[in-house]
Design a protein around this motif. Structure first.
Motif, PDB file in Angstrom:
ATOM      1  N   THR A   1      17.536  11.322   6.237  1.00 38.94           N
ATOM      2  CA  THR A   1      17.257  11.058   4.829  1.00 38.94           C
ATOM      3  C   THR A   1      16.471  12.199   4.194  1.00 38.94           C
ATOM      4  N   ILE A   2      15.808  12.983   5.023  1.00 41.52           N
ATOM      5  CA  ILE A   2      15.058  14.146   4.529  1.00 41.52           C
ATOM      6  C   ILE A   2      15.845  15.431   4.773  1.00 41.52           C
ATOM      7  N   TYR A   3      16.334  15.590   6.011  1.00 40.01           N
ATOM      8  CA  TYR A   3      17.159  16.747   6.363  1.00 40.01           C
ATOM      9  C   TYR A   3      18.527  16.234   6.781  1.00 40.01           C
ATOM     10  N   SER A   4      19.522  16.430   5.963  1.00 40.05           N
ATOM     11  CA  SER A   4      20.854  15.887   6.250  1.00 40.05           C
ATOM     12  C   SER A   4      21.478  16.506   7.497  1.00 40.05           C
ATOM     13  N   SER A   5      21.055  17.708   7.871  1.00 39.00           N
ATOM     14  CA  SER A   5      21.649  18.392   9.024  1.00 39.00           C
ATOM     15  C   SER A   5      20.823  18.244  10.298  1.00 39.00           C
ATOM     16  N   ALA A   6      19.821  17.369  10.293  1.00 37.47           N
ATOM     17  CA  ALA A   6      18.919  17.238  11.443  1.00 37.47           C
ATOM     18  C   ALA A   6      19.665  16.730  12.677  1.00 37.47           C
ATOM     19  N   GLN A   7      19.360  17.336  13.832  1.00 39.14           N
ATOM     20  CA  GLN A   7      19.923  16.919  15.114  1.00 39.14           C
ATOM     21  C   GLN A   7      18.804  16.832  16.133  1.00 39.14           C
ATOM     22  N   LEU A   8      18.831  15.791  16.945  1.00 41.39           N
ATOM     23  CA  LEU A   8      17.809  15.584  17.965  1.00 41.39           C
ATOM     24  C   LEU A   8      18.315  16.110  19.306  1.00 41.39           C
ATOM     25  N   GLU A   9      17.457  16.861  20.002  1.00 40.24           N
ATOM     26  CA  GLU A   9      17.777  17.394  21.324  1.00 40.24           C
ATOM     27  C   GLU A   9      16.815  16.804  22.350  1.00 40.24           C
ATOM     28  N   GLU A  10      17.369  16.175  23.394  1.00 39.97           N
ATOM     29  CA  GLU A  10      16.552  15.642  24.474  1.00 39.97           C
ATOM     30  C   GLU A  10      16.065  16.776  25.371  1.00 39.97           C
ATOM     31  N   PHE A  11      15.031  16.518  26.152  1.00 42.20           N
ATOM     32  CA  PHE A  11      14.377  17.579  26.929  1.00 42.20           C
ATOM     33  C   PHE A  11      15.326  18.277  27.888  1.00 42.20           C
ATOM     34  N   TRP A  12      16.299  17.556  28.460  1.00 42.47           N
ATOM     35  CA  TRP A  12      17.203  18.191  29.434  1.00 42.47           C
ATOM     36  C   TRP A  12      18.211  19.128  28.767  1.00 42.47           C
ATOM     37  N   GLU A  13      18.323  19.038  27.444  1.00 34.47           N
ATOM     38  CA  GLU A  13      19.268  19.896  26.741  1.00 34.47           C
ATOM     39  C   GLU A  13      18.695  21.284  26.467  1.00 34.47           C
ATOM     40  N   TYR A  14      17.374  21.416  26.495  1.00 35.11           N
ATOM     41  CA  TYR A  14      16.786  22.730  26.236  1.00 35.11           C
ATOM     42  C   TYR A  14      15.738  23.116  27.269  1.00 35.11           C
ATOM     43  N   GLY A  15      15.662  22.395  28.395  1.00 32.81           N
ATOM     44  CA  GLY A  15      14.736  22.746  29.456  1.00 32.81           C
ATOM     45  C   GLY A  15      13.301  22.358  29.183  1.00 32.81           C
ATOM     46  N   GLY A  16      13.081  21.287  28.438  1.00 38.69           N
ATOM     47  CA  GLY A  16      11.727  20.841  28.149  1.00 38.69           C
ATOM     48  C   GLY A  16      11.181  19.917  29.219  1.00 38.69           C
ATOM     49  N   GLU A  17      10.012  19.379  28.980  1.00 36.90           N
ATOM     50  CA  GLU A  17       9.383  18.460  29.911  1.00 36.90           C
ATOM     51  C   GLU A  17       9.948  17.055  29.710  1.00 36.90           C
ATOM     52  N   PRO A  18       9.929  16.226  30.764  1.00 35.18           N
ATOM     53  CA  PRO A  18      10.431  14.860  30.630  1.00 35.18           C
ATOM     54  C   PRO A  18       9.725  14.091  29.517  1.00 35.18           C
ATOM     55  N   TYR A  19      10.498  13.236  28.837  1.00 36.97           N
ATOM     56  CA  TYR A  19      10.028  12.400  27.725  1.00 36.97           C
ATOM     57  C   TYR A  19       9.676  13.211  26.472  1.00 36.97           C
ATOM     58  N   HIS A  20      10.124  14.448  26.437  1.00 38.89           N
ATOM     59  CA  HIS A  20       9.923  15.276  25.244  1.00 38.89           C
ATOM     60  C   HIS A  20      11.266  15.488  24.541  1.00 38.89           C
ATOM     61  N   PHE A  21      11.198  15.809  23.282  1.00 42.37           N
ATOM     62  CA  PHE A  21      12.402  16.110  22.503  1.00 42.37           C
ATOM     63  C   PHE A  21      12.019  17.033  21.357  1.00 42.37           C
ATOM     64  N   ARG A  22      13.015  17.604  20.745  1.00 46.79           N
ATOM     65  CA  ARG A  22      12.779  18.439  19.573  1.00 46.79           C
ATOM     66  C   ARG A  22      13.898  18.206  18.563  1.00 46.79           C
ATOM     67  N   VAL A  23      13.688  18.662  17.354  1.00 45.07           N
ATOM     68  CA  VAL A  23      14.643  18.463  16.268  1.00 45.07           C
ATOM     69  C   VAL A  23      15.089  19.823  15.752  1.00 45.07           C
ATOM     70  N   THR A  24      16.394  19.956  15.547  1.00 41.30           N
ATOM     71  CA  THR A  24      16.955  21.194  14.993  1.00 41.30           C
ATOM     72  C   THR A  24      17.525  20.895  13.616  1.00 41.30           C
ATOM     73  N   VAL A  25      17.150  21.721  12.646  1.00 42.34           N
ATOM     74  CA  VAL A  25      17.588  21.542  11.261  1.00 42.34           C
ATOM     75  C   VAL A  25      18.399  22.761  10.848  1.00 42.34           C
ATOM     76  N   GLY A  26      19.495  22.515  10.144  1.00 44.39           N
ATOM     77  CA  GLY A  26      20.380  23.595   9.714  1.00 44.39           C
ATOM     78  C   GLY A  26      19.967  24.226   8.408  1.00 44.39           C
TER      79      GLY A  26
END
Length: 217
Positions: A105-130
């Motif tokens: 609703t704020i960033y129409s292109s927002a995508q969520l990446e789980e920790f195993w998708e970018y080599g992060g720590e367990p139970y972590h995630f990040r958001v990518t905006v276009g």
């Protein structure tokens, strides 16, 4: 099929009582009341008319529908979208899908990446905006707040990454050069040419001659 807005009860009366004056009058009175209610029904159906409602009513509906991520500082279009999706979000709150949907609703292109998708720590995630606008600090703060309110308690946001596609023309040039390396070394060999040596033998002779005065004596 009779609709409520144009319902005519007198046409639905059975023949045995249709001619009764009292029944007719009651039917006409009820018709008027039902048609009036039908005309005001649109005001009760709030969600289908969100785009038509003023912002003051939108703010009240946010409280009624328990929109956790709501803020009075949001743009009115964002407010309407939050209210429209609030019921569905409560069913899946705390899931990655809920975070993505609410953040969109704020960033129409927002995508969520789980920790195993970018080599992060367990139970972590990040958001990518276009290509959404990111030049307002308030928008970024709102996005972080939305994520914190929609995620589950054990998940941690590593950050929001903004991806940009830059287009342009790149000119490449090249040049060819030729280098010649000359190395000089001292020559230490002895010369083998012939050496000619010449000499002159000289013979000196000393002779004394009498002067003229001595010859006349």
């Amino acid at each position: 099929m009779n609709k409520l807005k144009n319902l005519q009860l007198t046409q639905l009366l059975p023949a045995s009582i249709a001619a009764d004056t009292t029944v007719k009058n009651i039917s006409l009175s009820v018709e008027t009341i039902l048609q009036k209610v039908a005309g005001q029904t649109a005001a009760v159906l709030l969600l289908p008319h969100l785009d038509e409602l003023p912002e003051a009513i939108i703010d009240e509906l946010a409280w009624q529908y328990h929109v956790d991520t709501y803020s009075a500082d949001f743009a009115v279009e964002v407010k309407r979208q939050l209210i429209r999706q609030s019921i569905a979000w409560h069913h899946k709150k705390g899931t990655p899908a809920a975070v993505t949907d609410m953040l969109s609703t704020i960033y129409s292109s927002a995508q969520l990446e789980e920790f195993w998708e970018y080599g992060g720590e367990p139970y972590h995630f990040r958001v990518t905006v276009g290509e959404d606008r990111t030049d307002y600090a308030q928008i970024i703060d709102d996005a972080i707040r939305v994520v914190k309110l929609s995620k589950n308690a054990r998940s941690w946001l590593d950050g929001i990454k903004f991806r940009r596609n830059i287009t342009g023309t790149i000119y490449l040039g090249s040049a060819m050069s030729k280098n010649k390396k000359v190395e000089l070394f001292a020559h230490t060999e002895l010369a083998t040419n012939s050496l000619y040596i010449g000499g002159v033998i000289m013979r000196n002779r000393r002779q004394q001659l009498p002067v003229a005065g001595d010859m006349g004596r």
